[in-house]
Design an enzyme around this catalytic site. Sequence first.
Site, PDB file in Angstrom:
ATOM      1  N   CYS A  77       3.818 -14.407   9.045  1.00 57.32           N
ATOM      2  CA  CYS A  77       3.511 -15.823   9.236  1.00 57.32           C
ATOM      3  C   CYS A  77       1.996 -15.979   9.075  1.00 57.32           C
ATOM      4  CB  CYS A  77       3.979 -16.223  10.631  1.00 57.32           C
ATOM      5  SG  CYS A  77       3.586 -17.900  11.071  1.00 57.32           S
ATOM      6  N   CYS A 119      -1.554 -32.924  15.156  1.00 52.98           N
ATOM      7  CA  CYS A 119      -0.281 -33.206  15.836  1.00 52.98           C
ATOM      8  C   CYS A 119      -0.464 -33.089  17.347  1.00 52.98           C
ATOM      9  CB  CYS A 119       0.799 -32.247  15.353  1.00 52.98           C
ATOM     10  SG  CYS A 119       1.093 -32.389  13.587  1.00 52.98           S
ATOM     11  N   CYS A 178       6.003 -18.511  15.377  1.00 56.26           N
ATOM     12  CA  CYS A 178       5.273 -19.241  14.352  1.00 56.26           C
ATOM     13  C   CYS A 178       4.967 -20.656  14.803  1.00 56.26           C
ATOM     14  CB  CYS A 178       6.110 -19.306  13.095  1.00 56.26           C
ATOM     15  SG  CYS A 178       5.589 -18.106  11.931  1.00 56.26           S
ATOM     16  N   SER A 214       8.208 -30.104   8.260  1.00 54.77           N
ATOM     17  CA  SER A 214       8.164 -30.278   9.711  1.00 54.77           C
ATOM     18  C   SER A 214       8.455 -31.743  10.009  1.00 54.77           C
ATOM     19  CB  SER A 214       6.781 -29.898  10.242  1.00 54.77           C
ATOM     20  OG  SER A 214       6.613 -28.507  10.153  1.00 54.77           O
ATOM     21  N   LEU A 215       9.722 -32.043  10.201  1.00 59.20           N
ATOM     22  CA  LEU A 215      10.133 -33.440  10.339  1.00 59.20           C
ATOM     23  C   LEU A 215       9.931 -33.925  11.779  1.00 59.20           C
ATOM     24  CD1 LEU A 215      11.422 -35.765   8.705  1.00 59.20           C
ATOM     25  CD2 LEU A 215      13.647 -34.949   9.504  1.00 59.20           C
ATOM     26  N   HIS A 216      10.553 -33.263  12.702  1.00 61.63           N
ATOM     27  CA  HIS A 216      10.395 -33.467  14.148  1.00 61.63           C
ATOM     28  C   HIS A 216      10.868 -34.806  14.702  1.00 61.63           C
ATOM     29  CE1 HIS A 216       8.236 -29.874  13.530  1.00 61.63           C
ATOM     30  NE2 HIS A 216       7.014 -30.319  13.501  1.00 61.63           N
ATOM     31  N   GLU A 255      -5.230 -16.328  13.319  1.00 60.60           N
ATOM     32  CA  GLU A 255      -4.144 -15.467  13.775  1.00 60.60           C
ATOM     33  C   GLU A 255      -3.053 -15.382  12.712  1.00 60.60           C
ATOM     34  OE1 GLU A 255      -4.073 -15.952  18.567  1.00 60.60           O
ATOM     35  OE2 GLU A 255      -3.293 -17.619  17.438  1.00 60.60           O
ATOM     36  N   CYS A 309       0.598 -29.705  19.123  1.00 68.68           N
ATOM     37  CA  CYS A 309       0.222 -28.429  18.502  1.00 68.68           C
ATOM     38  C   CYS A 309      -1.099 -27.895  19.031  1.00 68.68           C
ATOM     39  CB  CYS A 309       0.150 -28.619  16.985  1.00 68.68           C
ATOM     40  SG  CYS A 309      -0.446 -27.159  16.116  1.00 68.68           S
ATOM     41  N   CYS A 357      -6.990 -27.411  12.017  1.00 63.47           N
ATOM     42  CA  CYS A 357      -6.143 -28.277  11.194  1.00 63.47           C
ATOM     43  C   CYS A 357      -6.593 -29.722  11.365  1.00 63.47           C
ATOM     44  CB  CYS A 357      -4.684 -28.129  11.631  1.00 63.47           C
ATOM     45  SG  CYS A 357      -3.532 -29.044  10.595  1.00 63.47           S
ATOM     46  N   SER A 413       5.331 -24.413   4.613  1.00 66.50           N
ATOM     47  CA  SER A 413       5.734 -25.371   5.644  1.00 66.50           C
ATOM     48  C   SER A 413       4.696 -26.483   5.704  1.00 66.50           C
ATOM     49  CB  SER A 413       5.808 -24.653   6.992  1.00 66.50           C
ATOM     50  OG  SER A 413       6.048 -25.584   8.025  1.00 66.50           O
ATOM     51  N   ASN A 468       7.239 -25.391  22.785  1.00 67.97           N
ATOM     52  CA  ASN A 468       6.670 -24.325  23.614  1.00 67.97           C
ATOM     53  C   ASN A 468       5.499 -24.922  24.404  1.00 67.97           C
ATOM     54  OD1 ASN A 468       6.309 -21.675  24.490  1.00 67.97           O
ATOM     55  ND2 ASN A 468       4.807 -21.276  22.881  1.00 67.97           N
ATOM     56  N   GLY A 504      -3.043 -24.223  10.483  1.00 69.12           N
ATOM     57  CA  GLY A 504      -3.465 -25.054   9.363  1.00 69.12           C
ATOM     58  C   GLY A 504      -2.321 -25.701   8.616  1.00 69.12           C
ATOM     59  N   GLU A 505      -2.684 -26.680   7.774  1.00 69.11           N
ATOM     60  CA  GLU A 505      -1.705 -27.383   6.953  1.00 69.11           C
ATOM     61  C   GLU A 505      -1.880 -26.878   5.505  1.00 69.11           C
ATOM     62  OE1 GLU A 505       0.943 -29.542   6.931  1.00 69.11           O
ATOM     63  OE2 GLU A 505       0.698 -29.282   4.789  1.00 69.11           O
TER      64      GLU A 505
HETATM   65  N1  SAH Z   1       0.968 -27.249   9.339  1.00 67.12           N
HETATM   66  C1  SAH Z   1       2.248 -26.798   8.915  1.00 67.12           C
HETATM   67  C2  SAH Z   1       2.481 -25.323   9.135  1.00 67.12           C
HETATM   68  C3  SAH Z   1       1.973 -24.757  10.410  1.00 67.12           C
HETATM   69  S1  SAH Z   1       2.715 -25.353  11.900  1.00 67.12           S
HETATM   70  C4  SAH Z   1       3.339 -27.612   9.559  1.00 67.12           C
HETATM   71  O1  SAH Z   1       3.065 -28.376  10.473  1.00 67.12           O
HETATM   72  O2  SAH Z   1       4.473 -27.474   9.100  1.00 67.12           O
HETATM   73  C5  SAH Z   1       4.243 -24.440  11.882  1.00 67.12           C
HETATM   74  C6  SAH Z   1       5.364 -24.983  12.791  1.00 67.12           C
HETATM   75  O3  SAH Z   1       5.091 -24.779  14.183  1.00 67.12           O
HETATM   76  C7  SAH Z   1       5.578 -26.451  12.633  1.00 67.12           C
HETATM   77  O4  SAH Z   1       6.919 -26.767  12.443  1.00 67.12           O
HETATM   78  C8  SAH Z   1       5.040 -26.966  13.927  1.00 67.12           C
HETATM   79  O5  SAH Z   1       5.536 -28.181  14.197  1.00 67.12           O
HETATM   80  C9  SAH Z   1       5.428 -25.912  14.925  1.00 67.12           C
HETATM   81  N2  SAH Z   1       4.737 -26.015  16.233  1.00 67.12           N
HETATM   82  C10 SAH Z   1       3.505 -26.467  16.463  1.00 67.12           C
HETATM   83  N3  SAH Z   1       3.224 -26.506  17.801  1.00 67.12           N
HETATM   84  C11 SAH Z   1       4.333 -26.058  18.427  1.00 67.12           C
HETATM   85  C12 SAH Z   1       4.684 -25.868  19.802  1.00 67.12           C
HETATM   86  N4  SAH Z   1       3.852 -26.142  20.798  1.00 67.12           N
HETATM   87  N5  SAH Z   1       5.912 -25.374  20.067  1.00 67.12           N
HETATM   88  C13 SAH Z   1       6.763 -25.084  19.066  1.00 67.12           C
HETATM   89  N6  SAH Z   1       6.506 -25.244  17.757  1.00 67.12           N
HETATM   90  C14 SAH Z   1       5.302 -25.733  17.436  1.00 67.12           C
HETATM   91 FE1  SF4 Z   2      -1.557 -28.876  11.744  1.00 70.04          FE
HETATM   92 FE2  SF4 Z   2       0.997 -28.011  11.550  1.00 70.04          FE
HETATM   93 FE3  SF4 Z   2      -0.318 -28.009  13.930  1.00 70.04          FE
HETATM   94 FE4  SF4 Z   2       0.392 -30.322  12.853  1.00 70.04          FE
HETATM   95  S1  SF4 Z   2       1.784 -28.686  13.536  1.00 70.04           S
HETATM   96  S2  SF4 Z   2      -1.630 -29.865  13.733  1.00 70.04           S
HETATM   97  S3  SF4 Z   2       0.116 -29.908  10.687  1.00 70.04           S
HETATM   98  S4  SF4 Z   2      -0.818 -26.795  12.124  1.00 70.04           S
END
Ligand code: SAH
Ligand code: SF4
Length: 351
Positions: A108, A119, A339, A220-222, A82, A122, A115, A197, A296, A165-166
């Site tokens: 995006c 996470c 995104c 993506s610190l979180h 996507e 995700c 991936c 990212s 989300n 993906g990463e």
């Molecule tokens: N893999 C890379 C880029 C793709 S993810 C990364 O992790 O940075 C892009 C962004 O979407 C990241 O910041 C990720 O943490 C966020 N994301 C993933 N799942 C999500 C969700 N359920 N709600 C909101 N943001 C989310």
């Molecule tokens: Fe991969 Fe980014 Fe999703 Fe983590 S948030 S599983 S690194 S796509």
Amino acid sequence: MNLSLKELGESLPKKFQAKQIYDWIYHKYATDFSEMLNLSKNLREELQSKYAIETMEIINREISSDGTIKYLFRLVDGRTVETVLLRMRDDKFDENGDVLQQAKYTICVSTQVGCKVGCSFCLTAKGGFVRDLTAGEIVEQILAIKRDAEIGYERKGNIVYMGMGEPLDNLDNLVKAIKILSDENGLSISPRRQTVSTSGLSTKIDKLGLMDLGVHLAISLHSVDDEVRNELIPMNKAFNIQSIIEAVKRFPYDNRKRVMFEYLVIKDINDSLQSAKKLIKLLEGIKAKINLIYFNPYPGTTYERPSEKSMEEFADYLNRRGLLATIRSSRGIDISAACGQLREKETLYMQ
Ligand code: SAH
Ligand code: SF4
């Protein structure tokens, strides 16, 4: 097409023909070599037998009420990814109907099918890892969307590698794609308009930094606690918070710009003001910008979206102490296109 201008030139009878072909593909949006009438018939036929301009097919478009479009592409092997087109505002016209200001847009982009990072919050991670995208497949997402949405090549837009993906786990193809996209004979999207990212592969951040391409970095610190971050991003056990911060400090950065830290806010997990306080300490000495993202939710997850109040308190806490923080607007929320919220519907991985 997976070729840089140089590689294409080397494969042709005359080097300058590569520029002509790039012009057809990236400026005139040709999809077939037979259209390239300034090349000889023989060459057109040879190219046709060797290369494909279009390797991916748009099999679905979901259009949000705010104009965001989520595209679903089918790749040559039947896999799908996507890609999201976000439009920031409409064109503005003067009284003669001439365009005063063109709409801005951001694409995006996905870099992998699935991936490996896994996470826990995700949706992309749920389907596991399938394969890397080629540089050509990364570039083609942008080209195909510009063509489909009738965005002329001269309108540059921004690219964010925040789809599925990463990106740093597919570094070679990513870097090749960044270079093809920024080629002045092609789409000419400067690396400064491209943001990578990453969930924080410190060694790869260093590798990307050494190439000094001029791309932006988003981390993506979180979380500010390794224990919590280990739960959210299992890879944190190998590349902990400190290692990421050190890699960011080494990253060559245009000092007018800020490194973006994305902070996905999950109710009761990382939304306390105690976390905000630690965040300020952690980012001391870095010209940073924080982007707070609402988690989300999706069926089956135990994580919850934070309240607007706690989100605003978190942002205010940071802003009042001089750390620039914004709350990411949820564009395309009705089609889950924001995104990073791209997902594989159950059937999508199937061929
Ligand atoms: N893999 C890379 C880029 C793709 S993810 C990364 O992790 O940075 C892009 C962004 O979407 C990241 O910041 C990720 O943490 C966020 N994301 C993933 N799942 C999500 C969700 N359920 N709600 C909101 N943001 C989310
Ligand atoms: Fe991969 Fe980014 Fe999703 Fe983590 S948030 S599983 S690194 S796509």
